[in-house]
Scaffold this active site. Structure first.
Site, PDB file in Angstrom:
ATOM      1  N   SER A  59      15.282 -42.083 -13.933  1.00 40.97           N
ATOM      2  CA  SER A  59      14.083 -41.334 -13.590  1.00 40.97           C
ATOM      3  C   SER A  59      14.076 -41.188 -12.076  1.00 40.97           C
ATOM      4  CB  SER A  59      12.834 -42.077 -14.069  1.00 40.97           C
ATOM      5  OG  SER A  59      11.685 -41.373 -13.671  1.00 40.97           O
ATOM      6  N   HIS A  81     -16.045  -9.627   1.084  1.00 41.31           N
ATOM      7  CA  HIS A  81     -14.996 -10.521   1.572  1.00 41.31           C
ATOM      8  C   HIS A  81     -15.089 -11.890   0.910  1.00 41.31           C
ATOM      9  CE1 HIS A  81     -13.305 -13.469   4.450  1.00 41.31           C
ATOM     10  NE2 HIS A  81     -12.353 -12.554   4.552  1.00 41.31           N
ATOM     11  N   ARG A 132      -3.344  -1.556  -6.459  1.00 44.86           N
ATOM     12  CA  ARG A 132      -2.521  -2.766  -6.372  1.00 44.86           C
ATOM     13  C   ARG A 132      -2.908  -3.654  -7.545  1.00 44.86           C
ATOM     14  NH1 ARG A 132      -5.742  -4.720  -1.026  1.00 44.86           N
ATOM     15  NH2 ARG A 132      -7.793  -4.631  -1.960  1.00 44.86           N
ATOM     16  N   TYR A 180      13.215 -33.960 -18.591  1.00 49.16           N
ATOM     17  CA  TYR A 180      11.753 -33.863 -18.546  1.00 49.16           C
ATOM     18  C   TYR A 180      11.240 -34.011 -17.120  1.00 49.16           C
ATOM     19  CZ  TYR A 180      11.555 -38.953 -18.013  1.00 49.16           C
ATOM     20  OH  TYR A 180      11.713 -40.223 -17.550  1.00 49.16           O
ATOM     21  N   THR A 201      11.018 -39.399  -6.865  1.00 49.80           N
ATOM     22  CA  THR A 201      11.236 -38.553  -5.683  1.00 49.80           C
ATOM     23  C   THR A 201      10.264 -38.839  -4.539  1.00 49.80           C
ATOM     24  OG1 THR A 201      10.057 -36.831  -6.884  1.00 49.80           O
ATOM     25  CG2 THR A 201      12.456 -36.678  -6.829  1.00 49.80           C
ATOM     26  N   CYS A 235       9.738 -38.353 -11.815  1.00 49.23           N
ATOM     27  CA  CYS A 235       8.379 -38.879 -11.949  1.00 49.23           C
ATOM     28  C   CYS A 235       7.625 -38.935 -10.630  1.00 49.23           C
ATOM     29  CB  CYS A 235       8.405 -40.260 -12.594  1.00 49.23           C
ATOM     30  SG  CYS A 235       9.234 -41.497 -11.583  1.00 49.23           S
ATOM     31  N   ASP A 244       9.665 -42.014  -3.329  1.00 49.73           N
ATOM     32  CA  ASP A 244      10.451 -42.942  -2.521  1.00 49.73           C
ATOM     33  C   ASP A 244      11.773 -42.311  -2.087  1.00 49.73           C
ATOM     34  OD1 ASP A 244       9.411 -45.395  -1.678  1.00 49.73           O
ATOM     35  OD2 ASP A 244       9.287 -46.093  -3.753  1.00 49.73           O
ATOM     36  N   MET A 269      -5.956  -6.808   8.368  1.00 51.64           N
ATOM     37  CA  MET A 269      -5.525  -5.710   9.225  1.00 51.64           C
ATOM     38  C   MET A 269      -6.588  -4.625   9.177  1.00 51.64           C
ATOM     39  SD  MET A 269      -2.378  -6.585   9.990  1.00 51.64           S
ATOM     40  CE  MET A 269      -1.226  -7.798   9.388  1.00 51.64           C
ATOM     41  N   ARG A 279      -3.326   3.129   8.487  1.00 48.14           N
ATOM     42  CA  ARG A 279      -3.639   1.975   7.653  1.00 48.14           C
ATOM     43  C   ARG A 279      -2.475   0.995   7.649  1.00 48.14           C
ATOM     44  NH1 ARG A 279      -4.625   4.682   1.929  1.00 48.14           N
ATOM     45  NH2 ARG A 279      -5.851   2.776   1.620  1.00 48.14           N
ATOM     46  N   GLY A 309      -8.642  -7.918   4.466  1.00 47.07           N
ATOM     47  CA  GLY A 309      -9.406  -8.051   5.693  1.00 47.07           C
ATOM     48  C   GLY A 309      -8.603  -8.420   6.923  1.00 47.07           C
ATOM     49  N   LYS A 335       0.828  -1.200   0.000  1.00 49.87           N
ATOM     50  CA  LYS A 335       0.000   0.000   0.000  1.00 49.87           C
ATOM     51  C   LYS A 335       0.862   1.249   0.000  1.00 49.87           C
ATOM     52  CE  LYS A 335      -3.781  -0.596   2.394  1.00 49.87           C
ATOM     53  NZ  LYS A 335      -4.402  -0.860   3.704  1.00 49.87           N
TER      54      LYS A 335
HETATM   55  P1  ADP Z   1      -7.811  -2.248   3.540  1.00 49.61           P
HETATM   56  O1  ADP Z   1      -6.415  -2.698   3.458  1.00 49.61           O
HETATM   57  O2  ADP Z   1      -8.673  -3.099   4.416  1.00 49.61           O
HETATM   58  O3  ADP Z   1      -8.419  -2.020   2.199  1.00 49.61           O
HETATM   59  P2  ADP Z   1      -7.367   0.574   3.757  1.00 49.61           P
HETATM   60  O4  ADP Z   1      -6.224   1.051   4.536  1.00 49.61           O
HETATM   61  O5  ADP Z   1      -7.215   0.579   2.281  1.00 49.61           O
HETATM   62  O6  ADP Z   1      -7.792  -0.848   4.289  1.00 49.61           O
HETATM   63  O7  ADP Z   1      -8.586   1.448   4.160  1.00 49.61           O
HETATM   64  C1  ADP Z   1      -9.895   1.108   3.817  1.00 49.61           C
HETATM   65  C2  ADP Z   1     -10.616   2.291   3.267  1.00 49.61           C
HETATM   66  O8  ADP Z   1     -10.551   3.374   4.162  1.00 49.61           O
HETATM   67  C3  ADP Z   1     -10.056   2.851   1.996  1.00 49.61           C
HETATM   68  O9  ADP Z   1     -10.486   2.160   0.879  1.00 49.61           O
HETATM   69  C4  ADP Z   1     -10.635   4.236   1.997  1.00 49.61           C
HETATM   70  O10 ADP Z   1     -11.954   4.204   1.515  1.00 49.61           O
HETATM   71  C5  ADP Z   1     -10.633   4.574   3.457  1.00 49.61           C
HETATM   72  N1  ADP Z   1      -9.483   5.427   3.732  1.00 49.61           N
HETATM   73  C6  ADP Z   1      -8.255   5.073   4.107  1.00 49.61           C
HETATM   74  N2  ADP Z   1      -7.464   6.148   4.253  1.00 49.61           N
HETATM   75  C7  ADP Z   1      -8.222   7.215   3.939  1.00 49.61           C
HETATM   76  C8  ADP Z   1      -7.986   8.615   3.885  1.00 49.61           C
HETATM   77  N3  ADP Z   1      -6.800   9.113   4.150  1.00 49.61           N
HETATM   78  N4  ADP Z   1      -9.002   9.398   3.526  1.00 49.61           N
HETATM   79  C9  ADP Z   1     -10.215   8.875   3.238  1.00 49.61           C
HETATM   80  N5  ADP Z   1     -10.505   7.580   3.290  1.00 49.61           N
HETATM   81  C10 ADP Z   1      -9.525   6.755   3.630  1.00 49.61           C
HETATM   82 MG    MG Z   2      -7.770  -0.816   0.920  1.00 46.77          MG
HETATM   83 MG    MG Z   3     -10.451  -3.646   4.163  1.00 50.06          MG
END
Ligand code: ADP
Ligand code: MG
Ligand code: MG
Length: 889
Positions: free
Chosen positions: A774, A465, A349, A861, A777, A841, A779, A107, A96, A105, A26
């Site tokens: 041959s 999710h 990403r 091979y 792996t 093999c 055995d 962190m 973040r 999901g 990120k």
């Molecule tokens: P995750 O890794 O779970 O996607 P993010 O760190 O990307 O978490 O944060 C989730 C959401 O929070 C982002 O998609 C965005 O909508 C909002 N967010 C994060 N930082 C900011 C910011 N500086 N200003 C406005 N919204 C933010």
């Molecule tokens: Mg995000």
């Molecule tokens: Mg998220």
């Protein structure tokens, strides 16, 4: 002094995309986007190295960190013209997490940090919008309360529900500034009651609390599970990003959204995503309100696209889409926010995608000249091809749809309904096919999603999710099937007046989003189109040949369909278990003398010859490696009184004599017992019969088709040079006899398995008598480790989980140990016989990491099970190209 903090945005970018190891994905991409001129709110990244230091030093930060954070924060204050904690123009930030690879999901993010009882007034005055300010404050307390202080999120929801009830409001959007004011007061009381401390008012305390929570979450159980499932080392650590807030919740000219630059399910080159007006953060994926589509083309009746609602910001977003794809040369997954019609980029990403999408995107990008062919080959994760080789629903089958949801992850799945991740896991462990049915999934469900054949949710969109994780895992998924009511208590799901109970079978079609009751008919996958194009490119770049392990005509046909260039292992013992033959096999084993054995083998010969004729026909002149009888005779013994009686009567012997013979043949340690070439030496007539069947069958097919088969006869479990010399001489004698009788000859070769450490150690001596090696792996792994594969289940999983072994050595070759033997045998073999043919093999022949090793030692091979052949073709090409593998994985 170590730099622990890197700034981005407002013209001061200290990081770049290549620095993802240090800055996390990120942070590195925020810096990259800012550096190429995209609108990114300013901020800074605390490096992954701090996370490592933190855990190394008993959860203490490096000394210089605090000062560097202060300096970076001052830069953000300057860029935004706001001050952290200022009661008139407060700077608010998000905190973040961001590891090297995305962990969806895992962190948690805290938004609006810096708000307190004083700054909320400042925000009210600065924005002229009290409702917005108090909504932001309550969101902050809620996120901080659950993420940092560990208060159960239900406690917050209860309070909101209570206020809504009081106000007769159905949606959060109907609440006023006063309502949010009340919510905030109740939140603070509740938090004080729960934590015995008032909610922190000092923004500095808030900031360090949130930073600590992000680093702390690296070691939470969900994150640990995710890392284990995805082979992510704990040492990598996470970074923390602190970024100035922009607000999508300041009114109807504001919004927040997520999108993919191409369709992540199919790969189609269309802009794809969802947004919500007047919303913040993860409202879009939380399922509280129904997200709206981005483009008019995507919009259904009753929906309002972003293109229509916020045309200026939409136009800018389209431009960003193009810029990002050109810049990254890959499909991107983007998060953005619009504040007062102005677009801000918050994340990009490489987008997670299905195998089908990955293939289509790689092929189309290469065809459009965005990347080259080699890069396209590198882009697709070989293991993910598995998904494409899996069945889909037969389109001709009558469809009685039970319910319909979103086509969140393609492929069809049939299984019994279960309602919890734990149950999915425990029943799948017993070999049952299950479908996990949830209202929605959360990171706690990952183990169950992994165990299930398919996933069905009744809430959430294409970026929920369930959808994201299922696509990543290659599990078919139908998400957001709103017409289905799930009752966890009663263990039922119902739709349209029909009810299905836990344990009943349903079918999901992840490509159409349809759900059916019962098991629907499936069809085999299509191997044309993008798949064929990419495999063609892969084939032109690989050096290793790819063969299949196959013994039945069906296996051989599948292998050819998937592009196998020969059979690398035909296990002849599998042919002996056929009910029509097992009697003769037992008769041979139980016989007391050579004459008895020969009589039984005489009966087996026509069957065995027919087996080879069938294989040679299908393989049409491609090499076929046939391994002579290998397993301990023990495995063919009659079991139990009834089978013994049957065999006795068939052989005209009495039961007592038969029982004595069974006892005589039983072995204490059959895998190290009377097996492999040891049998061929004790009972030469067995290998003679097999060799005769091979040569006679090959001559017959040569005659019939004109394409002469190329038999490669392989002697198993050789540990000494003499063993190979003796068996080789037997086979050559049979060849001479058969060729003389037929008046024709045939090219053939004789080689050996290298599956004992001793064989590897004296490979130079063995090579004198071998045309090929041959590496067996499976055995070789057992014998090198002194580890029985059949008994390893009791401790091997623990070894892998606790890091004693990096991977299961039966799945991925132990390069350090077993690999050293392979390398040594290769060198010694080639020194004596430069043209000796070398292959592998074991199961490892279909494992991409093991294939990369085979490329590095220069084997000729790899051979693997038929369904893994495409995986091996692509992995072999990537190994030759020196690819690092899938960038999205
Ligand atoms: P995750 O890794 O779970 O996607 P993010 O760190 O990307 O978490 O944060 C989730 C959401 O929070 C982002 O998609 C965005 O909508 C909002 N967010 C994060 N930082 C900011 C910011 N500086 N200003 C406005 N919204 C933010
Ligand atoms: Mg995000
Ligand atoms: Mg998220």
């Amino acid at each position: 002094m170590t730099q622990w903090v890197y700034s981005f945005g407002a013209g001061h970018n200290e990081g770049r995309a290549e620095m993802r190891d240090l800055l996390g994905g990120k942070g590195a991409n925020l810096a990259e986007m800012a550096a190429i001129g995209l609108p990114v709110p300013p901020g800074f990244t605390i490096t992954t190295a701090v996370c490592t230091e933190f855990y190394k030093n008993d959860r203490r930060y490096p000394e210089a960190l605090a000062g560097q954070v202060r300096a970076a924060l001052a830069r953000v204050e300057q860029a935004t013209g706001r001050t952290f904690g200022d009661r008139h123009k407060p700077l608010l930030v998000s905190v973040r997490s961001g590891a090297r690879v995305s962990m969806p999901g895992m962190m948690d993010t805290v938004l609006n940090l810096g708000l307190n009882d004083a700054t909320v007034e400042g925000l009210t005055n600065a924005s002229g919008d009290a409702r917005f300010a108090w909504d932001s404050y309550r969101r902050f307390i809620q996120m901080y309360g659950s993420v940092v202080l560990g208060v159960d999120h239900h406690r917050f929801e209860e309070i909101i529900e209570h206020v809504k009830l009081d106000e007769d409001a159905t949606e959060d959007t109907a609440l006023t500034a006063q309502d949010w004011h009340r919510v905030v007061a109740a939140y603070k009381d509740m938090i004080e009651e729960e934590t015995k401390k008032p909610f922190p008012q000092d923004p500095e305390d808030q900031l360090w609390g949130a930073i600590g929570a992000v680093f702390g979450s690296w070691m939470n159980p969900r994150a640990i599970t995710y890392r284990r499932l995805h082979d992510i080392p704990a040492e990598w650590g996470t970074a923390v990003n602190v970024q100035a807030m922009v607000f999508g919740n300041m009114g109807n000219d504001c919004a927040t959204g997520v999108c993919f630059t191409r369709n992540p399910s199919t790969g189609e080159n269309v802009f794809y995503g969802e947004f919500l007006v007047n919303a913040q953060g993860e409202d879009v994926v939380a399922g509280i309100r129904t997200p709206q589509p981005l483009s008019e083309a995507q919009a259904k009746p009753g929906e309002t696209s972003m293109e229509r609602a916020l045309p200026a910001a939409y136009k800018e977003l389209l431009h960003v889409r193009e810029t990002l794809e050109k810049h990254y040369q890959d499909m991107q997954d983007i998060e953005f926010t619009v504040e007062k019609n102005k677009l801000y980029m918050l994340q990009t990403r490489s987008g997670k995608r299905t195998a089908a999408a990955s293939l289509r995107i790689a092929v189309e990008m290469a065809q459009d000249g965005l990347i080259d062919e080699k890069e396209a080959v590198r882009r697709v994760n070989p293991a993910s091809l598995d998904q494409l080789l899996h069945p889909t629903l037969d389109p001709k089958a009558a469809r009685q749809v039970f319910a319909k949801g979103l086509p969140a992850s393609p492929g069809a799945a049939v299984g019994a309904v279960v309602f919890s991740a734990d149950e999915a896991e425990s029943r799948a462990a017993k070999g049952e096919a299950v479908i996990l049915v949830r209202i929605e999934t959360s990171p706690e469900d990952i183990h169950g999603m992994h165990a299930a054949r398919g996933i069905l949710t009744t809430r959430g969109g294409m970026t929920s999710h369930a959808a994201v994780v299922a696509r990543g895992m290659g599990r078919p998924c139908v998400a957001g099937a709103g017409g289905i009511a799930v009752d966890y208590g009663a263990q039922t799901l119902s739709a349209g007046g029909r009810m299905v109970r836990a344990g009943e079978t349903i079918t999901l079609d992840g490509a159409s989003g349809e759900v059916f009751v019962g098991a629907m008919p499936m069809i085999e996958p299509q191997l044309s189109g993008d798949f064929a194009v990419l495999m063609g490119w892969a084939d032109s770049h690989r050096r290793l040949k790819v063969r299949a392990n196959a013994e039945t005509p069906l296996d051989a046909e599948t292998a050819r369909k998937f592009g196998a260039e020969g059979i690398g292992l035909c296990r002849t013992e599998h042919m002996f278990f056929d009910p029509a033959r097992i009697g003769a096999v037992r008769q041979m084993i139980m016989a007391h003398d050579e004459a008895g054995r020969r009589a039984a083998l005489e009966r087996l010969l026509p069957f065995q010859r027919q087996d080879f004729v069938a294989l040679f026909r299908i393989m049409a002149g491609l090499p076929v490696t046939i391994r002579l009888l290998d397993p301990p005779l023990h495995e063919f013994l009659p079991h139990g009184a009834q089978e013994i009686a049957e065999v006795a009567s068939a052989l005209g012997q009495d039961v007592a004599a038969m029982e004595r013979r069974v006892a005589e043949l039983a072995e204490a340690n059959p895998m190290l017992g009377h097996r492999g070439c040891r049998l061929g030496i004790s009972y030469p007539e067995i290998y003679e019969m097999q060799a005769r069947a091979i040569f006679e069958g090959a001559l017959a097919v040569a005659e019939e088709t004109g394409a002469a088969p190329v038999p490669e006869i392989m002697i198993p479990l050789v540990g000494t040079r003499r063993e190979l010399e003796i068996t080789r001489a037997q086979i050559e004698r049979v060849a001479g006899e058969v060729f003389a009788a037929a008046g024709r000859t045939l090219t053939y070769s004789i080689g050996t398995m290298i599956e004992l450490p001793r064989a590897a150690l004296i490979a130079d001596a063995i090579a004198e008598s071998a045309d090929f090696f041959s590496f067996g792996t499976n055995d070789l792994t057992q014998t090198t480790f002194g580890l029985s594969r059949d008994d390893a289940g009791k401790f091997l999983p623990h070894y892998v989980e606790s890091g004693i072994l990096p991977k299961d050595p039966f799945v991925s070759l132990d390069i350090e140990g077993v690999g050293a033997l392979v390398r040594m045998a290769t060198k010694k073999g080639r020194r004596v016989k430069p043209a000796i043919k070398l292959g592998i093999c074991g199961e490892h022949g279909g494992d991409p990491a093991s294939i990369a090793f085979c490329e590095s030692v220069g084997l000729d091979y790899v051979s693997c099970s038929p369904y893994r052949v495409p995986v091996a073709r692509l992995a072999a090409a990537q190994a030759a190209l020196g690819a690092k593998g899938d960038r999205t994985a």
